[in-house]
Motif scaffolding. Structure first.
Motif, PDB file in Angstrom:
ATOM      1  N   MET A   1      33.161  39.751 -15.162  1.00  0.00           N
ATOM      2  CA  MET A   1      32.871  40.273 -17.080  1.00  0.00           C
ATOM      3  C   MET A   1      32.865  42.008 -16.711  1.00  0.00           C
ATOM      4  O   MET A   1      31.994  42.285 -16.069  1.00  0.00           O
ATOM      5  CB  MET A   1      31.935  39.593 -17.686  1.00  0.00           C
ATOM      6  CG  MET A   1      32.116  39.106 -19.489  1.00  0.00           C
ATOM      7  SD  MET A   1      30.908  37.927 -20.399  1.00  0.00           S
ATOM      8  CE  MET A   1      31.183  36.423 -18.957  1.00  0.00           C
ATOM      9  N   PHE A   3      31.852  45.126 -18.827  1.00  0.00           N
ATOM     10  CA  PHE A   3      30.986  45.816 -20.687  1.00  0.00           C
ATOM     11  C   PHE A   3      31.005  47.517 -20.469  1.00  0.00           C
ATOM     12  O   PHE A   3      31.554  48.051 -19.417  1.00  0.00           O
ATOM     13  CB  PHE A   3      30.053  45.469 -19.847  1.00  0.00           C
ATOM     14  CG  PHE A   3      29.193  43.979 -20.154  1.00  0.00           C
ATOM     15  CD1 PHE A   3      29.376  43.930 -21.609  1.00  0.00           C
ATOM     16  CD2 PHE A   3      29.181  43.024 -19.427  1.00  0.00           C
ATOM     17  CE1 PHE A   3      28.942  41.967 -21.663  1.00  0.00           C
ATOM     18  CE2 PHE A   3      29.395  42.187 -19.390  1.00  0.00           C
ATOM     19  CZ  PHE A   3      28.970  41.382 -20.878  1.00  0.00           C
ATOM     20  N   GLU A  51      28.599  35.413 -20.830  1.00  0.00           N
ATOM     21  CA  GLU A  51      28.132  36.967 -21.712  1.00  0.00           C
ATOM     22  C   GLU A  51      26.989  37.062 -22.100  1.00  0.00           C
ATOM     23  O   GLU A  51      26.759  38.576 -22.275  1.00  0.00           O
ATOM     24  CB  GLU A  51      29.355  36.859 -23.256  1.00  0.00           C
ATOM     25  CG  GLU A  51      29.623  38.382 -24.126  1.00  0.00           C
ATOM     26  CD  GLU A  51      30.028  37.517 -24.957  1.00  0.00           C
ATOM     27  OE1 GLU A  51      30.182  38.037 -25.849  1.00  0.00           O
ATOM     28  OE2 GLU A  51      31.118  36.645 -25.005  1.00  0.00           O
ATOM     29  N   GLY A  54      25.435  39.289 -19.561  1.00  0.00           N
ATOM     30  CA  GLY A  54      26.393  39.918 -19.509  1.00  0.00           C
ATOM     31  C   GLY A  54      25.466  41.531 -19.689  1.00  0.00           C
ATOM     32  O   GLY A  54      25.053  41.832 -19.302  1.00  0.00           O
ATOM     33  N   TYR A  55      25.298  40.264 -21.382  1.00  0.00           N
ATOM     34  CA  TYR A  55      24.892  41.490 -22.202  1.00  0.00           C
ATOM     35  C   TYR A  55      23.262  41.941 -21.363  1.00  0.00           C
ATOM     36  O   TYR A  55      23.101  42.976 -21.655  1.00  0.00           O
ATOM     37  CB  TYR A  55      25.276  40.873 -23.655  1.00  0.00           C
ATOM     38  CG  TYR A  55      25.868  41.349 -24.417  1.00  0.00           C
ATOM     39  CD1 TYR A  55      26.413  43.248 -24.866  1.00  0.00           C
ATOM     40  CD2 TYR A  55      27.114  40.551 -24.332  1.00  0.00           C
ATOM     41  CE1 TYR A  55      27.433  42.999 -25.570  1.00  0.00           C
ATOM     42  CE2 TYR A  55      28.025  40.552 -25.363  1.00  0.00           C
ATOM     43  CZ  TYR A  55      28.399  42.042 -25.676  1.00  0.00           C
ATOM     44  OH  TYR A  55      29.605  42.491 -26.652  1.00  0.00           O
ATOM     45  N   LYS A  78      31.224  44.044 -24.943  1.00  0.00           N
ATOM     46  CA  LYS A  78      31.630  43.789 -23.663  1.00  0.00           C
ATOM     47  C   LYS A  78      33.682  44.238 -23.900  1.00  0.00           C
ATOM     48  O   LYS A  78      34.376  44.408 -25.243  1.00  0.00           O
ATOM     49  CB  LYS A  78      32.007  42.184 -24.479  1.00  0.00           C
ATOM     50  CG  LYS A  78      32.798  41.130 -23.057  1.00  0.00           C
ATOM     51  CD  LYS A  78      32.739  40.324 -23.919  1.00  0.00           C
ATOM     52  CE  LYS A  78      33.588  39.043 -22.660  1.00  0.00           C
ATOM     53  NZ  LYS A  78      34.048  38.079 -23.265  1.00  0.00           N
TER      54      LYS A  78
END
Length: 80
Positions: A1, A3, A51, A54-55, A78
């Motif tokens: 993912m 960012f 997600e 990931g954040y 994102k």
């Protein structure tokens, strides 16, 4: 993912680069430009489960390494 992290100065922090660029814009005749903000951008590709993770990782990296919490703020987005 993937960012995107944007790091900018906090409100009220002197930014000489911003002042110089804004002055140059005015000297070029663009009087309608009222302000601008300078900063840094970072793109992170993170191998994460979801997600939310990931954040969390991007936020931790931003606060611990990519920004100075005394004078800068950051935003994490994102990237599609």
């Amino acid at each position: 993912m993937s960012f995107l992290i944007k790091v900018m100065y906090k409100e009220g922090i002197l930014d000489p680069e911003q002042k110089t660029i804004l002055h140059s814009i005015k000297m070029l005749g663009y009087d309608k430009v009222l302000n601008l903000e300078t900063g840094k951008m970072f793109f992170l590709d993170i191998d994460c489960i979801n997600e939310e993770e990931g954040y969390k990782i991007a936020g931790e990296i931003s606060s611990r390494l990519l920004s100075n919490p005394n004078i800068e703020r950051f935003e994490v987005e994102k990237v599609l």
